[in-house]
Design a protein around this motif. Structure first.
Motif, PDB file in Angstrom:
ATOM      1  N   LEU A  43       0.827  -1.213   0.000  1.00 42.61           N
ATOM      2  CA  LEU A  43       0.000   0.000   0.000  1.00 42.61           C
ATOM      3  C   LEU A  43       0.861   1.262   0.000  1.00 42.61           C
ATOM      4  N   ALA A  44       1.935   1.238   0.776  1.00 49.53           N
ATOM      5  CA  ALA A  44       2.848   2.385   0.781  1.00 49.53           C
ATOM      6  C   ALA A  44       3.486   2.563  -0.595  1.00 49.53           C
ATOM      7  N   GLY A  45       3.848   1.451  -1.229  1.00 54.12           N
ATOM      8  CA  GLY A  45       4.416   1.520  -2.569  1.00 54.12           C
ATOM      9  C   GLY A  45       3.434   2.058  -3.583  1.00 54.12           C
ATOM     10  N   GLU A  46       2.165   1.710  -3.431  1.00 52.67           N
ATOM     11  CA  GLU A  46       1.146   2.217  -4.353  1.00 52.67           C
ATOM     12  C   GLU A  46       0.982   3.727  -4.220  1.00 52.67           C
ATOM     13  N   VAL A  47       1.099   4.233  -3.016  1.00 50.01           N
ATOM     14  CA  VAL A  47       1.019   5.689  -2.811  1.00 50.01           C
ATOM     15  C   VAL A  47       2.165   6.380  -3.540  1.00 50.01           C
ATOM     16  N   VAL A  48       3.382   5.849  -3.393  1.00 53.98           N
ATOM     17  CA  VAL A  48       4.539   6.421  -4.087  1.00 53.98           C
ATOM     18  C   VAL A  48       4.340   6.347  -5.601  1.00 53.98           C
ATOM     19  N   PHE A  49       3.820   5.229  -6.070  1.00 53.78           N
ATOM     20  CA  PHE A  49       3.581   5.047  -7.504  1.00 53.78           C
ATOM     21  C   PHE A  49       2.587   6.091  -8.028  1.00 53.78           C
ATOM     22  N   VAL A  50       1.523   6.341  -7.283  1.00 50.81           N
ATOM     23  CA  VAL A  50       0.523   7.328  -7.710  1.00 50.81           C
ATOM     24  C   VAL A  50       1.125   8.722  -7.773  1.00 50.81           C
ATOM     25  N   ILE A  51       1.943   9.064  -6.789  1.00 51.14           N
ATOM     26  CA  ILE A  51       2.576  10.398  -6.789  1.00 51.14           C
ATOM     27  C   ILE A  51       3.454  10.568  -8.023  1.00 51.14           C
ATOM     28  N   LEU A  52       4.278   9.554  -8.318  1.00 56.40           N
ATOM     29  CA  LEU A  52       5.156   9.639  -9.489  1.00 56.40           C
ATOM     30  C   LEU A  52       4.355   9.596 -10.791  1.00 56.40           C
ATOM     31  N   ALA A 111      -9.870   1.633  -7.579  1.00 57.81           N
ATOM     32  CA  ALA A 111     -10.153   0.196  -7.675  1.00 57.81           C
ATOM     33  C   ALA A 111      -8.926  -0.620  -7.284  1.00 57.81           C
ATOM     34  N   LEU A 112      -7.740  -0.170  -7.704  1.00 55.32           N
ATOM     35  CA  LEU A 112      -6.505  -0.866  -7.341  1.00 55.32           C
ATOM     36  C   LEU A 112      -6.319  -0.910  -5.833  1.00 55.32           C
ATOM     37  N   VAL A 113      -6.550   0.213  -5.175  1.00 59.37           N
ATOM     38  CA  VAL A 113      -6.407   0.253  -3.713  1.00 59.37           C
ATOM     39  C   VAL A 113      -7.467  -0.623  -3.048  1.00 59.37           C
ATOM     40  N   ILE A 114      -8.689  -0.603  -3.558  1.00 61.49           N
ATOM     41  CA  ILE A 114      -9.766  -1.422  -2.983  1.00 61.49           C
ATOM     42  C   ILE A 114      -9.427  -2.906  -3.112  1.00 61.49           C
ATOM     43  N   PHE A 115      -8.947  -3.325  -4.281  1.00 63.13           N
ATOM     44  CA  PHE A 115      -8.563  -4.728  -4.467  1.00 63.13           C
ATOM     45  C   PHE A 115      -7.439  -5.110  -3.511  1.00 63.13           C
ATOM     46  N   THR A 116      -6.497  -4.202  -3.297  1.00 59.01           N
ATOM     47  CA  THR A 116      -5.402  -4.476  -2.367  1.00 59.01           C
ATOM     48  C   THR A 116      -5.933  -4.638  -0.945  1.00 59.01           C
ATOM     49  N   LEU A 117      -6.875  -3.781  -0.556  1.00 57.66           N
ATOM     50  CA  LEU A 117      -7.458  -3.877   0.788  1.00 57.66           C
ATOM     51  C   LEU A 117      -8.266  -5.153   0.947  1.00 57.66           C
ATOM     52  N   ILE A 118      -8.992  -5.554  -0.095  1.00 56.25           N
ATOM     53  CA  ILE A 118      -9.759  -6.805  -0.032  1.00 56.25           C
ATOM     54  C   ILE A 118      -8.811  -7.993   0.131  1.00 56.25           C
ATOM     55  N   GLY A 176      -4.976 -10.812  -8.021  1.00 54.42           N
ATOM     56  CA  GLY A 176      -4.959 -10.911  -9.479  1.00 54.42           C
ATOM     57  C   GLY A 176      -5.615  -9.717 -10.138  1.00 54.42           C
ATOM     58  N   LEU A 177      -6.730  -9.257  -9.574  1.00 55.27           N
ATOM     59  CA  LEU A 177      -7.408  -8.076 -10.113  1.00 55.27           C
ATOM     60  C   LEU A 177      -6.567  -6.811  -9.910  1.00 55.27           C
ATOM     61  N   SER A 178      -5.726  -6.791  -8.891  1.00 54.03           N
ATOM     62  CA  SER A 178      -4.808  -5.651  -8.711  1.00 54.03           C
ATOM     63  C   SER A 178      -3.830  -5.573  -9.876  1.00 54.03           C
ATOM     64  N   LEU A 179      -3.303  -6.725 -10.291  1.00 53.47           N
ATOM     65  CA  LEU A 179      -2.395  -6.743 -11.438  1.00 53.47           C
ATOM     66  C   LEU A 179      -3.128  -6.338 -12.714  1.00 53.47           C
ATOM     67  N   ILE A 180      -4.359  -6.819 -12.872  1.00 54.27           N
ATOM     68  CA  ILE A 180      -5.143  -6.426 -14.042  1.00 54.27           C
ATOM     69  C   ILE A 180      -5.416  -4.922 -14.020  1.00 54.27           C
ATOM     70  N   SER A 181      -5.636  -4.358 -12.838  1.00 60.06           N
ATOM     71  CA  SER A 181      -5.889  -2.918 -12.725  1.00 60.06           C
ATOM     72  C   SER A 181      -4.710  -2.105 -13.237  1.00 60.06           C
ATOM     73  N   VAL A 182      -3.497  -2.601 -13.001  1.00 58.68           N
ATOM     74  CA  VAL A 182      -2.305  -1.896 -13.497  1.00 58.68           C
ATOM     75  C   VAL A 182      -2.305  -1.882 -15.025  1.00 58.68           C
ATOM     76  N   VAL A 183      -2.655  -3.031 -15.638  1.00 58.48           N
ATOM     77  CA  VAL A 183      -2.719  -3.098 -17.103  1.00 58.48           C
ATOM     78  C   VAL A 183      -3.805  -2.158 -17.628  1.00 58.48           C
ATOM     79  N   VAL A 184      -4.970  -2.171 -16.991  1.00 56.72           N
ATOM     80  CA  VAL A 184      -6.070  -1.298 -17.407  1.00 56.72           C
ATOM     81  C   VAL A 184      -5.672   0.170 -17.278  1.00 56.72           C
ATOM     82  N   LEU A 185      -4.959   0.495 -16.192  1.00 54.49           N
ATOM     83  CA  LEU A 185      -4.483   1.870 -15.992  1.00 54.49           C
ATOM     84  C   LEU A 185      -3.593   2.313 -17.147  1.00 54.49           C
ATOM     85  N   ILE A 186      -2.694   1.448 -17.572  1.00 62.41           N
ATOM     86  CA  ILE A 186      -1.772   1.788 -18.659  1.00 62.41           C
ATOM     87  C   ILE A 186      -2.518   1.958 -19.976  1.00 62.41           C
TER      88      ILE A 186
END
Length: 336
Positions: A205-214, A235-242, A260-270
């Motif tokens: 979760l901390a890494g995701e925050v850094v990723f969003v900032i960058l 959605a990525l954060v929600i999947f991580t929390l779930i 798995g949906l968190s990884l898919i969310s990264v692809v969808v984001l791109i």
């Protein structure tokens, strides 16, 4: 942009999503061979969890590359030539990871078994890290000329954002692998995987925050598509929390599907962020657009017919193969 061009852009996104969902836990299991297992018996069980599946899961990457070549040859040419060295290193990592399973099983000395176990772990980590680094560096904007030729320097590929992206994807894959291990094993291995997940999710979760900032500082995703970008990130954060909740409450399936949906969310984001482009140029005028990068309408039409004729058979086979090998494997101490 035609409907067929849009369809094939989406299909390539689906193929990469399938690859990261399925091969993601393979990478995670590979990393766990040396980082997670306590002894040789545990390493045997860990490798057995993906033994029937890992090579089939890699087919999604080959299919995605083939589909890109056939439907968007200009995208394929620009991406694969511009990232030639990175893709070469990914190929080396995948080769070492693949042959390590077979060679390890046939080694007669402990030293060579250890060598191939480390090859599996390092190959899995490097492949996941390099994929994450490549895609995050790509969305920042790359040096393209008017013909779509990419001439990058070292900092084009290796910078703070791409390094964070590589680490984030590697960690996502490792946790996804731990969640798959929880599904496929029982006893001490499963319990230890659950404990590690509980510790690693706050780090993720901390890494995701850094990723969003960058992401905000280095891309145009928030200026061009603020609503969809924020929606996908939420959605990525929600999947991580779930998935974290699943680890805390011992809900193995919830954790596995959510990771798995968190990884898919990264692809969808791109894919959401680069649309309607396929390659983002540092000078936006030189960005390669979907409508300019695709094959002829006849080629796309023929590919669509063939794809939707063969796809149901492939999906049935994948579902069947996972159903056949769905049973849990017992950890060595429990088996004893």
């Amino acid at each position: 942009m035609t409907n067929l061009q849009l369809l094939w852009f989406l299909l390539i996104g689906v193929l990469f999503s399938g690859f990261f969902f399925l091969e993601g836990f393979d990478f995670g299991i590979g990393m766990a061979v040396r980082f997670f297992a306590a002894n040789r018996d545990e390493r045997d069980v860990i490798i057995q969890t993906i033994g029937p599946h890992w090579d089939g899961n890699e087919v999604w990457l080959i299919t995605a590359g083939g589909a890109m070549f056939a439907s968007f040859p200009m995208w394929y040419a620009s991406l694969f030539s511009g990232y030639y060295i990175v893709l070469f290193l990914i190929l080396v990592a995948l080769i070492f990871r693949g042959v390590s399973f077979e060679f390890r099983a046939n080694m007669r000395t402990e030293a060579w078994r250890n060598f191939w176990e480390w090859a599996a772990t390092i190959g899995s980590f490097c492949a996941a890290f390099l994929f994450g680094m490549m895609f995050t560096s790509m969305i920042q904007g790359v040096p393209l000329d008017k013909q779509g030729n990419m001439t990058g320097t070292f900092t084009t590929y290796v910078n703070w954002f791409s390094l964070v992206g590589g680490v984030a994807v590697s960690l996502l894959c490792f946790i996804h692998g731990l969640n798959f291990l929880r599904l496929k094993t029982s006893g001490e291995l499963r319990q230890r995987a659950e404990k590690w997940s509980k510790v690693l999710y706050p780090v993720l979760l901390a890494g995701e925050v850094v990723f969003v900032i960058l992401l905000y500082l280095t891309t145009d995703f928030f200026t061009k598509k603020p609503a969809t970008t924020w929606s996908i990130l939420i959605a990525l954060v929600i999947f991580t929390l779930i998935a974290w909740w699943g680890a805390m409450a011992s809900h193995d399936w919830a954790s596995f599907l959510a990771s798995g949906l968190s990884l898919i969310s990264v692809v969808v984001l791109i894919f959401n962020g680069i649309f309607p482009r396929v390659m983002v140029g540092q000078n936006n005028v030189n960005s390669i657009l979907i409508k300019n990068a695709s094959s002829s309408p006849y080629t796309l039409h023929l590919m669509t017919i063939l794809t939707f004729s063969i796809l149901p058979i492939v999906l049935i086979y994948f579902i069947w193969s996972y159903w056949v090998f769905y049973k849990r494997l017992r950890s060595p101490k429990q088996a004893a």
